[in-house]
Enzyme design. Structure first.
Site, PDB file in Angstrom:
ATOM      1  CG  ASP A  66       4.509 -63.228 -21.027  1.00  0.00           C
ATOM      2  OD1 ASP A  66       4.161 -62.123 -21.495  1.00  0.00           O
ATOM      3  OD2 ASP A  66       5.432 -63.903 -21.513  1.00  0.00           O
ATOM      4  CE1 TYR A 158       6.438 -48.324 -24.654  1.00  0.00           C
ATOM      5  CE2 TYR A 158       6.836 -46.178 -25.651  1.00  0.00           C
ATOM      6  CZ  TYR A 158       6.216 -46.959 -24.685  1.00  0.00           C
ATOM      7  OH  TYR A 158       5.369 -46.374 -23.760  1.00  0.00           O
ATOM      8  CB  THR A 193       5.931 -45.137 -14.130  1.00  0.00           C
ATOM      9  OG1 THR A 193       6.528 -45.110 -15.429  1.00  0.00           O
ATOM     10  CG2 THR A 193       4.568 -44.484 -14.179  1.00  0.00           C
TER      11      THR A 193
HETATM   12  N1  LIG Z   1       5.136 -43.562 -17.855  1.00  0.00           N
HETATM   13  C1  LIG Z   1       4.956 -42.799 -18.931  1.00  0.00           C
HETATM   14  O1  LIG Z   1       5.378 -41.643 -19.001  1.00  0.00           O
HETATM   15  C2  LIG Z   1       4.202 -43.373 -20.115  1.00  0.00           C
HETATM   16  C3  LIG Z   1       4.045 -42.558 -21.238  1.00  0.00           C
HETATM   17  C4  LIG Z   1       3.322 -43.038 -22.320  1.00  0.00           C
HETATM   18  C5  LIG Z   1       2.747 -44.309 -22.257  1.00  0.00           C
HETATM   19  N2  LIG Z   1       2.934 -45.071 -21.160  1.00  0.00           N
HETATM   20  C6  LIG Z   1       2.295 -46.415 -21.137  1.00  0.00           C
HETATM   21  O2  LIG Z   1       1.663 -46.581 -19.889  1.00  0.00           O
HETATM   22  C7  LIG Z   1       1.608 -47.999 -19.586  1.00  0.00           C
HETATM   23  C8  LIG Z   1       2.141 -48.205 -18.187  1.00  0.00           C
HETATM   24  O3  LIG Z   1       3.525 -47.809 -18.171  1.00  0.00           O
HETATM   25  P1  LIG Z   1       4.306 -47.491 -16.834  1.00  0.00           P
HETATM   26  O4  LIG Z   1       5.070 -46.248 -17.072  1.00  0.00           O
HETATM   27  O5  LIG Z   1       3.378 -47.595 -15.682  1.00  0.00           O
HETATM   28  O6  LIG Z   1       5.351 -48.702 -16.835  1.00  0.00           O
HETATM   29  P2  LIG Z   1       5.893 -49.613 -15.631  1.00  0.00           P
HETATM   30  O7  LIG Z   1       7.119 -50.258 -16.193  1.00  0.00           O
HETATM   31  O8  LIG Z   1       5.978 -48.847 -14.382  1.00  0.00           O
HETATM   32  O9  LIG Z   1       4.734 -50.705 -15.472  1.00  0.00           O
HETATM   33  C9  LIG Z   1       4.490 -51.670 -16.473  1.00  0.00           C
HETATM   34  C10 LIG Z   1       3.896 -52.910 -15.832  1.00  0.00           C
HETATM   35  O10 LIG Z   1       3.693 -53.889 -16.881  1.00  0.00           O
HETATM   36  C11 LIG Z   1       4.158 -55.137 -16.382  1.00  0.00           C
HETATM   37  N3  LIG Z   1       4.554 -55.983 -17.501  1.00  0.00           N
HETATM   38  C12 LIG Z   1       5.612 -55.834 -18.330  1.00  0.00           C
HETATM   39  N4  LIG Z   1       5.653 -56.841 -19.222  1.00  0.00           N
HETATM   40  C13 LIG Z   1       4.599 -57.645 -18.951  1.00  0.00           C
HETATM   41  C14 LIG Z   1       4.114 -58.848 -19.526  1.00  0.00           C
HETATM   42  N5  LIG Z   1       4.733 -59.447 -20.548  1.00  0.00           N
HETATM   43  N6  LIG Z   1       2.982 -59.400 -19.014  1.00  0.00           N
HETATM   44  C15 LIG Z   1       2.380 -58.810 -17.960  1.00  0.00           C
HETATM   45  N7  LIG Z   1       2.791 -57.681 -17.367  1.00  0.00           N
HETATM   46  C16 LIG Z   1       3.891 -57.103 -17.865  1.00  0.00           C
HETATM   47  C17 LIG Z   1       5.323 -54.797 -15.469  1.00  0.00           C
HETATM   48  O11 LIG Z   1       5.627 -55.847 -14.578  1.00  0.00           O
HETATM   49  C18 LIG Z   1       4.798 -53.561 -14.782  1.00  0.00           C
HETATM   50  O12 LIG Z   1       4.051 -53.894 -13.641  1.00  0.00           O
HETATM   51  C19 LIG Z   1       2.436 -48.695 -20.661  1.00  0.00           C
HETATM   52  O13 LIG Z   1       1.578 -49.227 -21.625  1.00  0.00           O
HETATM   53  C20 LIG Z   1       3.279 -47.566 -21.241  1.00  0.00           C
HETATM   54  O14 LIG Z   1       3.636 -47.846 -22.579  1.00  0.00           O
HETATM   55  C21 LIG Z   1       3.654 -44.642 -20.074  1.00  0.00           C
END
Ligand SMILES: NC(=O)c1ccc[n+]([C@@H]2O[C@H](COP(=O)([O-])OP(=O)(O)OC[C@H]3O[C@@H](n4cnc5c(N)ncnc54)[C@H](O)[C@@H]3O)[C@@H](O)[C@H]2O)c1
Length: 247
Positions: A66, A158, A193
């Protein structure tokens, strides 16, 4: 020359590497020859991703972490040093989006948790590894911000957490770049995602308001992460790099 052949083998920690953009980044860095340590709270998915990487011929470990817990991070860091010898690259992808709520009614626990994971988690993981990178004279940290940092309806914690990643990235870059540690953040626009698919209507996914006309595939974000994390990046630091199809 193929960079995978010319670069020294590096050890990359990917928080949030079990799923989504972190997973794609871990797989991409493995293809560049990195050894991968996945730190994620989703143990089963972290194991699956590590197994997929090993099946592709690279070394990988998975650990339930975490990122909001300093104890978890310290234990994972010690384990990475024991198992892999060093941490050369850190990708801070772990994040949660939180629940939709008005700024007036966002539960305080929710506010604290989102900031603890997204912002403090990024800070703590970076703080743990940056000193060792600087001592060895080489390191790369890639953080994740979002256009939500401008402020979005209903997701204030967020948005605030992702805004905070910007000065955090710059602070590490200012302090560590001269010692060979380049620190950047990517800013994905809309990437397909679990985080997105769980909350965006299918019609918006098919026809998003993005200049390029479609959502990003996670691999398209991972490609930029891999560049920023590599030997090929010699002069990008403190950058907030959009990967947003034109916004
Ligand atoms: N998907 C998008 O369009 C998008 C856009 C802008 C920014 N982001 C950023 O990209 C990054 C990845 O996002 P994503 O879309 O792949 O999300 P996702 O939810 O698919 O993956 C997030 C991962 O983080 C892990 N996680 C969550 N809380 C946790 C914790 N406390 N400790 C350890 N692991 C933890 C989850 O288990 C998961 O594997 C994030 O930082 C998100 O803010 C994503």
């Amino acid at each position: 020359m193929n960079p995978a052949e010319s670069d020294p083998a590096r050890v990359a920690v990917v928080t949030g590497g079990a799923n989504g953009l972190g997973r794609a980044s871990a797989l991409r860095l493995a293809r560049d020859g990195c050894t991968i340590a996945i730190w994620d709270c989703d143990r089963a998915a972290a194991e699956r991703t590590a197994q997929e990487i090993r099946a592709g011929g690279a070394a990988a470990s998975a650990r339930q972490v975490d990122v909001a817990s300093l104890d978890d991070l310290q234990a994972a860091h010690r384990a990475a040093l024991d198992e892999h010898g060093a941490v050369d690259i850190l990708v801070n992808a772990a994040a949660i989006i939180g629940v939709d709520a008005s700024v007036l009614t966002t539960p305080l626990d929710e506010w604290r948790e989102v900031l603890a994971v997204n912002l403090t988690g990024t800070y703590l993981a970076s703080r743990l590894v940056a000193g060792g990178m600087a001592a060895r004279g080489w390191g790369r940290i890639v953080n994740f911000t979002s256009h939500a940092r401008r402020g979005v309806p209903a997701l204030t914690p967020y948005a605030v957490s992702k805004a905070g990643v910007v000065p955090l990235t710059r602070a590490f870059a200012l302090e560590f770049s001269a010692r060979g540690v380049l620190v950047n953040a990517v800013c994905p626009g809309r990437a397909l995602t679990g985080m997105v698919l769980s909350r965006v209507p299918a019609e918006v996914v098919r026809n998003p308001p993005v200049a390029i006309g479609r959502y990003a595939h996670p691999d398209e974000v991972a490609e930029v992460v891999a560049f920023l994390a590599s030997e090929r990046n010699t002069y990008v630091s403190g950058g907030i790099v959009p990967v947003d199809g034109g916004g």
